[in-house]
Design an enzyme around this catalytic site. Structure first.
Site, mmCIF file in Angstrom:
data_model
loop_
_atom_site.group_PDB
_atom_site.id
_atom_site.type_symbol
_atom_site.label_atom_id
_atom_site.label_comp_id
_atom_site.label_asym_id
_atom_site.label_seq_id
_atom_site.Cartn_x
_atom_site.Cartn_y
_atom_site.Cartn_z
ATOM 1 C CE LYS A 77 -4.036 -2.188 1.842
ATOM 2 N NZ LYS A 77 -4.935 -2.444 2.946
ATOM 3 C CG ASP A 112 -7.812 -0.492 3.782
ATOM 4 O OD1 ASP A 112 -8.565 -1.255 3.157
ATOM 5 O OD2 ASP A 112 -6.574 -0.506 3.667
ATOM 6 N N GLY A 151 0.278 0.014 6.237
ATOM 7 C CA GLY A 151 -0.526 0.729 5.254
ATOM 8 C C GLY A 151 -1.988 0.850 5.657
ATOM 9 C CB SER A 152 -4.484 -1.527 6.885
ATOM 10 O OG SER A 152 -4.138 -2.327 5.802
ATOM 11 C CG ASN A 207 4.040 -0.680 14.238
ATOM 12 O OD1 ASN A 207 3.269 -1.614 14.026
ATOM 13 N ND2 ASN A 207 5.052 -0.396 13.445
ATOM 14 N NE ARG A 208 7.419 -6.322 13.842
ATOM 15 C CZ ARG A 208 7.340 -7.241 12.903
ATOM 16 N NH1 ARG A 208 7.331 -8.519 13.240
ATOM 17 N NH2 ARG A 208 7.224 -6.914 11.628
ATOM 18 C CE1 TYR A 240 -10.556 -11.258 4.921
ATOM 19 C CE2 TYR A 240 -11.259 -13.548 4.897
ATOM 20 C CZ TYR A 240 -10.735 -12.452 4.250
ATOM 21 O OH TYR A 240 -10.385 -12.541 2.928
HETATM 22 P P1 NDP Z 1 1.513 -3.913 6.328
HETATM 23 O O1 NDP Z 1 2.402 -4.999 5.841
HETATM 24 O O2 NDP Z 1 1.579 -2.570 5.711
HETATM 25 O O3 NDP Z 1 1.738 -3.709 7.919
HETATM 26 C C1 NDP Z 1 1.850 -4.812 8.780
HETATM 27 C C2 NDP Z 1 1.728 -4.361 10.225
HETATM 28 O O4 NDP Z 1 1.752 -5.522 11.081
HETATM 29 C C3 NDP Z 1 2.868 -3.466 10.695
HETATM 30 O O5 NDP Z 1 2.394 -2.588 11.683
HETATM 31 C C4 NDP Z 1 3.838 -4.501 11.304
HETATM 32 O O6 NDP Z 1 4.730 -3.958 12.258
HETATM 33 C C5 NDP Z 1 2.846 -5.397 12.002
HETATM 34 N N1 NDP Z 1 3.376 -6.742 12.285
HETATM 35 C C6 NDP Z 1 3.681 -7.704 11.380
HETATM 36 N N2 NDP Z 1 4.101 -8.821 12.031
HETATM 37 C C7 NDP Z 1 4.065 -8.548 13.352
HETATM 38 C C8 NDP Z 1 4.371 -9.288 14.526
HETATM 39 N N3 NDP Z 1 4.809 -10.554 14.463
HETATM 40 N N4 NDP Z 1 4.182 -8.706 15.728
HETATM 41 C C9 NDP Z 1 3.718 -7.432 15.807
HETATM 42 N N5 NDP Z 1 3.421 -6.659 14.729
HETATM 43 C C10 NDP Z 1 3.588 -7.220 13.517
HETATM 44 O O7 NDP Z 1 0.039 -4.520 6.221
HETATM 45 P P2 NDP Z 1 -1.360 -3.749 6.180
HETATM 46 O O8 NDP Z 1 -1.326 -2.605 7.132
HETATM 47 O O9 NDP Z 1 -1.771 -3.467 4.788
HETATM 48 O O10 NDP Z 1 -2.364 -4.897 6.724
HETATM 49 C C11 NDP Z 1 -2.331 -5.322 8.078
HETATM 50 C C12 NDP Z 1 -3.299 -6.502 8.236
HETATM 51 O O11 NDP Z 1 -4.638 -6.065 8.091
HETATM 52 C C13 NDP Z 1 -3.054 -7.576 7.165
HETATM 53 O O12 NDP Z 1 -3.035 -8.872 7.773
HETATM 54 C C14 NDP Z 1 -4.226 -7.403 6.225
HETATM 55 O O13 NDP Z 1 -4.634 -8.614 5.634
HETATM 56 C C15 NDP Z 1 -5.330 -6.867 7.135
HETATM 57 N N6 NDP Z 1 -6.252 -6.000 6.398
HETATM 58 C C16 NDP Z 1 -7.581 -6.305 6.300
HETATM 59 C C17 NDP Z 1 -8.432 -5.483 5.592
HETATM 60 C C18 NDP Z 1 -9.881 -5.789 5.485
HETATM 61 O O14 NDP Z 1 -10.541 -5.215 4.611
HETATM 62 N N7 NDP Z 1 -10.429 -6.614 6.328
HETATM 63 C C19 NDP Z 1 -7.970 -4.277 4.901
HETATM 64 C C20 NDP Z 1 -6.584 -4.035 5.114
HETATM 65 C C21 NDP Z 1 -5.763 -4.879 5.808
HETATM 66 P P3 NDP Z 1 6.169 -3.374 11.772
HETATM 67 O O15 NDP Z 1 5.894 -1.991 11.270
HETATM 68 O O16 NDP Z 1 6.977 -3.402 13.022
HETATM 69 O O17 NDP Z 1 6.685 -4.308 10.700
#
Ligand code: NDP
Length: 280
Positions: free
Chosen positions: A66, A102, A130-131, A151-152, A219
């Site tokens: 994103k 979103d 991104g979300s 955030n991590r 989900y």
């Molecule tokens: P990104 O890849 O942009 O961001 C991922 C986020 O998750 C970051 O904040 C990252 O932290 C964090 N993260 C990843 N792994 C871990 C971990 N093991 N422990 C703690 N934090 C972690 O993804 P998006 O923001 O686009 O999406 C996030 C989730 O939301 C996805 O799983 C996606 O499928 C879901 N989603 C669902 C939607 C819906 O319509 N239902 C719409 C959009 C997203 P860090 O910055 O430290 O890496």
């Protein structure tokens, strides 16, 4: 050449977007070619170029692309500019116009489908990807009282909060400090941590009060770990991301086709196949 639409991301095979957009198109009597295209950070720009050459005029973007997609747009909606992240691309002549749906999708699901009044709530947002960047401003716009983003990688949370620029209402804290934050009426998991089957959410019970709603943007299996914690912690309501998925798609559909589709039938069909994590 038929106008083509697609969703880009990695992994993408299990994306419900092609099916959701096909259902909306059938409902509105629009003929549509919408596919899922697998692309990672390294090959996304090339994949998008090939898509345009093939008649691509609109795209959805999912994790982890994103923010990369934002960088490939020439113009934006104001909410996408604020988020620095896009999930919807519209072809305008020879360039991309970016939007993020979103946040509005989540707010519509919570307020309309789940009848939650967000006004006056303290909100804990886990994640700053991104979300989260789309969800945070939309929740603030919906009238929440205050938001804490954890955030991590703390610098990503700081960047999100700096972009919002409302220091009185939105701030960051470290994951290690969760115990000191008090309690929240809304806790939103916007991380992708639950995609890892072995993950456990070990969050303090002190985050929860008698009104707390826990929302996972994920989900299905990816929502199991967070929603299991939420139930064990005594949250009053738990909500997964299925409704948001349908609502964000509906707003993208409206951007491309000029009509906002009805979402309830599509949501009901998906819900019949994806039980809320923890329910049979
Ligand atoms: P990104 O890849 O942009 O961001 C991922 C986020 O998750 C970051 O904040 C990252 O932290 C964090 N993260 C990843 N792994 C871990 C971990 N093991 N422990 C703690 N934090 C972690 O993804 P998006 O923001 O686009 O999406 C996030 C989730 O939301 C996805 O799983 C996606 O499928 C879901 N989603 C669902 C939607 C819906 O319509 N239902 C719409 C959009 C997203 P860090 O910055 O430290 O890496």
């Amino acid at each position: 050449m038929t106008d083509r639409y697609a969703v880009f991301g990695q992994p993408i095979a299990h994306s419900q977007s092609p099916r959701i957009h096909a259902a909306f198109a059938a409902q509105e009597g629009i003929s549509l070619d919408y596919r899922a295209i697998e692309a990672g950070q390294d090959d996304f720009a090339a994949a998008l170029q090939a898509f345009v050459a093939d008649g691509g005029v609109g795209a959805n973007i999912t994790a982890p692309l994103k923010e990369a997609a934002f960088a490939l747009c020439k113009t934006y909606t104001s909410r996408a500019k604020l988020a620095g992240s896009v999930n919807t691309l519209l072809r305008k002549g020879d360039y991309w116009h970016g939007d993020t749906t979103d946040g509005v999708g989540l707010v519509r699901d919570l307020t309309e489908r789940h009848s939650l009044d967000l006004r006056g709530r303290r909100v804990l947002l886990l994640g700053a990807g991104g979300s989260a960047r789309s969800v945070a401003p939309a929740l603030l716009d919906a009238g929440i009282l205050e938001m804490v983003v954890v955030n991590r990688s703390p610098e990503r949370a700081d960047a999100l909060i700096d972009a919002i620029g409302e220091p009185g209402r939105a701030r960051t804290r470290y994951w290690e400090d969760l115990r000191e934050l008090g309690d929240f009426e809304l806790i939103v998991n916007a991380t992708s941590a639950g995609r890892d089957r072995d993950v456990e959410f070990k969050l303090p019970l002190s985050l929860v009060n008698s009104l707390t709603t826990a929302v996972d943007l994920n989900y299905g299996e990816a929502a199991i770990a967070f929603l299991a914690w939420a139930r064990a912690a005594g949250c009053r309501n738990v909500v997964d991301g299925l409704g948001m998925l349908v609502e964000q798609a509906a707003t993208s559909f409206q951007q491309w086709h000029g009509v906002h589709p009805q979402t309830n039938a599509v949501y009901a069909a998906l819900r019949a196949e994806h039980a809320l994590a923890g329910e049979d």
